[in-house]
Write an enzyme that holds these catalytic residues in place. Structure first.
Site, short mmCIF file in Angstrom:
data_model
loop_
_atom_site.label_atom_id
_atom_site.label_comp_id
_atom_site.label_asym_id
_atom_site.label_seq_id
_atom_site.Cartn_x
_atom_site.Cartn_y
_atom_site.Cartn_z
N LYS A 1 3.73 30.59 3.99
CA LYS A 1 2.90 29.58 2.94
C LYS A 1 0.95 29.71 2.67
CE LYS A 1 5.22 26.88 -0.05
NZ LYS A 1 4.97 27.59 -1.51
N TYR B 1 8.52 16.13 0.56
CA TYR B 1 8.31 17.45 0.23
C TYR B 1 8.43 17.26 -1.16
CZ TYR B 1 9.10 19.16 4.64
OH TYR B 1 8.78 19.53 6.47
N HIS C 1 15.66 12.62 12.55
CA HIS C 1 13.90 13.04 13.33
C HIS C 1 12.89 12.37 12.67
CE1 HIS C 1 11.28 15.61 9.96
NE2 HIS C 1 11.44 14.33 9.66
N HIS C 2 13.25 10.95 11.91
CA HIS C 2 12.77 9.38 11.52
C HIS C 2 13.18 8.74 12.90
CE1 HIS C 2 10.14 10.80 7.93
NE2 HIS C 2 11.37 11.75 8.15
N GLU D 1 11.61 13.48 0.05
CA GLU D 1 10.96 12.47 -1.13
C GLU D 1 9.54 13.19 -0.14
OE1 GLU D 1 10.31 10.73 -3.15
OE2 GLU D 1 8.76 10.00 -3.02
N HIS E 1 13.42 11.95 3.75
CA HIS E 1 12.60 13.67 3.74
C HIS E 1 12.49 14.24 3.20
CE1 HIS E 1 10.35 14.91 6.70
NE2 HIS E 1 10.70 16.21 5.93
N SER F 1 -1.98 27.56 -4.40
CA SER F 1 -1.49 28.36 -4.96
C SER F 1 -1.63 29.33 -6.16
CB SER F 1 0.19 28.85 -5.17
OG SER F 1 0.57 28.33 -3.50
N TRP G 1 7.25 0.27 3.94
CA TRP G 1 7.66 0.71 2.47
C TRP G 1 8.62 1.78 2.86
CZ3 TRP G 1 8.99 5.36 0.79
CH2 TRP G 1 9.06 6.82 2.22
N HIS H 1 0.88 -1.07 -0.02
CA HIS H 1 -0.01 -0.29 0.29
C HIS H 1 1.28 0.97 0.64
CE1 HIS H 1 -2.78 3.34 1.34
NE2 HIS H 1 -2.27 3.14 1.96
N SER I 1 11.80 8.80 -12.35
CA SER I 1 11.42 10.15 -11.62
C SER I 1 12.38 11.11 -12.46
CB SER I 1 11.80 9.44 -9.99
OG SER I 1 10.36 9.30 -9.95
#
Lengths: 187, 551
Positions: free
Chosen positions: B348, B274, B319-320, B272, B270, B285, B158, B93, B187
């Site tokens: 934003k 974003y 932080h992970h 990724e 990380h 926007s 994952w 998934h 990609s």
């Protein structure tokens, strides 16, 4: 498509530049592996210690301090060995040379090989834990049912930070099948 | 005499070929038909459609796996599937949604809209574009085939942490690695193409600070892809070597380090996340100003905020990994750098709200999805700040609170933005407006479904329910039942979108070139539906009247 010549030339330049960046990142990724090891060794992060025998540090014995060294041993999965720390706690002065005994037993019914991997907690103490002799520098082979006692000769550097009163040295015993033994790039 | 005739026939056919070739080069509409048309197309609009339809298919496959998970978790105890299969479901998934649904959907939108928004006739490298797309069905064909292999598909989450994904992995793991490699190459090639298009094929007069926010966010995203996809490729290659060639990159017995895997993975992982949200920021926007009938508030600050988020994304990976035993200094550094990301993100959200302020707002379906994005993405952002706090993270780590957090940023975040974009540009793609009533049903069913699914997970997570486990303690039963009901509601309501899409392709209210009253940008100067070839000559562009950053 009616893209002007100048635009096409620009596209080629941009593609070349991005390919260079790409190549740079591939190189960076490859460099991260040795860099990580160097970083851990210099800082002692992850509790990594030196991988070969070190000479005795001659900074003298600091008798004003006492450090409790706890010795822990455990077997990794899939291994029919038992590893015991015969001296579970050793109290030493920084600079003093001490010894601890470990007993390896192959409780399985075939000859097999393993290697003990050390880790020190707190990791700030890892750099200051010097080993003169250790079974962890090489892999061991034991016949079925065989038992051996192997020594660890160590010294704690007097430069050990003052706030560290206890060091825990944990050995994890990993099976060394042939594939791993071939690829063990630190042997 | 006979030879004379054959000579003439040969000459005749040679000139036919020459005429055919001339026709090919002048107009691709005489190209191959049927399946070959789609296999060989180099047209950015056709490739964009292929990407979008592929990601829609993957959304439904990944969604089906999610519903298998939710069905199993409907009640405590084991109901329908074995724990081993449950692990494969959570893993597949995640992989399918991240690499197969969200990322290709954004690439599809980029393919369709970036050439139209910068006034280019096509992408800079059209053949490479075709190759990037067709790598994906191969990659995901291989990935899905692992489910039918002996020992099952990937079952290690994952994030595929070693040594679970090396020493203890199923035999199909090498196929998983190949599929990740193929998706990664796709990609990277897509990113190179997007960068080359944006930097070189803008219509004369359009400066960088005149580009639409969608183009800007994609430019930055493409650089992120180029920077981190090689790291992912490196990490899976090391896994492949550990599994098949006896190296010990992640094996402590051979001198390697499993923690190294986590550092490498999250150094990719990380940025990724974003990659999956920056294009969404760009879409919102565009949509918010269109339906507020005002220009975007703080165009320049939006660009700089996006760039800041991209740069910061390289400095927060650990932080992970707060729970792996990092030194205190590292935990403090990564805690503060993570919290710092809330600043540009807050800029934003502030700008979107300031754009809405005193606008003439209409709640068309794209706007509903965009507003839903702003509210619910912010919920996910706030739980992210909670997770950044090291001592609190020790409690939240690997619980459903984390699951709630990243689903709030990815489902009502990234996915809602993609849906908003689909409704926003559907008139341009099909020539017809999406059915308003059905679109509103789709939106409201999705909002209710998504919140029913993921909001209770905050509570079950705070109460200590661990992720990735097919059974749970009885006290979590009510929250899980609500989550499962919401999950099925959300999943089935996506079928409404398929209905809307089919209806819009077949007919419906005809859209003019400028489909929305408040819309700005070059894509609204071409007819609806956009013809196969647009901007063969670069369109006229005057920053003083056309730029979104004009004063």
């Amino acid at each position: 498509m009616s893209v002007s010549q100048t635009a096409q030339a620009g596209v080629q330049r941009t593609v070349k530049k991005t390919l260079w960046v790409l190549l740079g990142m591939v190189g960076f990724t490859l460099a991260l592996i040795p860099l990580y090891d160097v970083f851990c060794e210099v800082t002692g992060l992850n509790g990594k210690t030196a991988e070969s025998a070190q000479i005795i540090s001659a900074k003298g014995v600091d008798e004003s301090r006492q450090i409790r060294v706890q010795l822990v041993a455990r077997s990794g999965s899939g291994l029919t060995w038992r590893l015991e720390a015969l001296d579970s706690v050793v109290t030493v002065h920084p600079g003093q040379i001490s010894q601890a005994r470990f007993q390896f037993t192959n409780v399985g019914d075939t000859r097999s090989s393993s290697r003990a991997v050390p880790s020190i907690t707190p990791s700030a103490g890892a750099r200051h834990f010097r080993k003169m002799e250790c079974f962890c520098f090489e892999q061991q082979w034991l016949k079925a049912g065989e038992t051996v006692q192997l020594p660890l000769v160590f010294q704690i550097d007097p430069d050990l930070p003052d706030d560290i009163k206890t060091l825990t040295l944990a050995y994890t015993l990993y099976p060394m099948d042939e594939v791993v033994a071939l690829g063990g790039f630190r042997d | 005499m006979a030879s004379d005739t054959s000579q003439a026939t040969v000459q005749q056919s040679v000139s036919d070929v020459a005429q055919d070739e001339a026709a090919h080069t002048s107009h691709a509409s005489h190209g191959p038909t049927g399946i070959m048309r789609w296999l060989l197309t180099t047209n950015h609009k056709e490739i964009g459609s292929l990407y979008l339809l592929f990601s829609l298919l993957m959304l439904f496959i990944g969604g089906t796996l999610a519903l298998v998970i939710r069905a199993e978790l409907f009640q405590p105890g084991m109901q329908y599937i074995q724990p081993e299969f449950f692990n494969q479901m959570t893993t597949m998934h995640g992989l399918i949604m991240v690499f197969g649904a969200i990322m290709p959907a954004f690439v599809g939108l980029a393919n369709w809209m970036i050439p139209l928004q910068v006034g280019a006739p096509d992408m800079a490298l059209p053949r490479l574009n075709n190759f990037s797309f067709w790598l994906l069905p191969v990659a995901f064909g291989i990935l899905l085939s692992t489910l039918f292999m002996e020992g099952g598909g990937p079952n290690f989450g994952w994030t595929f942490y070693a040594p679970l994904s090396t020493t203890f992995a199923p035999p199909s793991t090498s196929f998983f690695i190949i599929s990740i490699h193929l998706a990664g190459i796709s990609s990277i090639l897509g990113a190179i193409n997007i960068i080359a298009t944006i930097l070189n094929l803008r219509t004369p007069g359009m400066r960088l600070m005149d580009m639409s926010l969608f183009v800007w966010t994609w430019l930055i995203t493409a650089f992120l892809l180029i920077a981190v996809m090689p790291v992912l490729a490196g990490v899976v290659t090391m896994m492949l070597m550990d599994i098949n060639f006896g190296t010990s990159f992640f094996n402590a017995a051979g001198g390697g380090d499993p923690v190294l895997f986590q550092h490498l993975f999250w150094f990719f992982g990380h940025p990724e996340v974003y990659i999956m949200i920056l294009p969404a920021f760009g879409i919102v926007s565009l949509i918010v100003p269109t339906f507020a009938r005002k220009r975007l508030f703080g165009y320049a600050s939006m660009v700089y905020a996006t760039a800041s988020i991209a740069i910061l994304s390289f400095l927060v990976w650990a932080h992970h990994m707060f729970a792996v035993g990092l030194p205190l200094t590292a935990e403090l550094f990564f805690m503060y750098s993570t919290m710092l990301i809330a600043v540009p993100t807050g800029v934003k959200v502030f700008n979107w709200i300031a754009t809405l302020f005193r606008g003439s707002i209409t709640f068309d379906v794209p706007m509903l999805f965009a507003l839903g994005f702003i509210v619910m993405f912010t919920i996910g952002g706030l739980s992210g700040v909670m997770l950044a706090i090291v001592p609190a993270d020790f409690q939240y780590h690997d619980t459903y609170f984390v699951v709630a957090h990243f689903h709030y940023v990815l489902v009502p975040g990234a996915l809602f933005a993609i849906m908003a974009a689909a409704y926003y540009w559907m008139p341009k793609w099909t020539g017809h407006y999406a059915n308003e009533t059905l679109g509103k049903w789709h939106f409201w069913m999705s909002v209710i479904g998504v919140n029913l699914t993921f909001f209770p997970m905050h509570f079950s997570g705070l109460a200590g329910m661990p992720r990735r486990i097919p059974d749970y303690a009885l006290q979590f039963a009510d929250f899980n039942m609500i989550s499962s009901i919401g999950g099925f509601m959300f999943g089935f309501s996506q079928l409404i979108f398929v209905w809307v899409l089919v209806k819009a392709i077949r007919g419906g209210e005809k859209a003019p070139a400028k489909a929305w009253e408040g819309a700005e940008g070059l894509e609204w100067t071409v007819p609806s539906p956009a013809p196969l070839h647009t901007f063969d000559t670069p369109p006229a562009y005057d920053p003083a009247t056309d730029s979104p950053s004009r004063h």
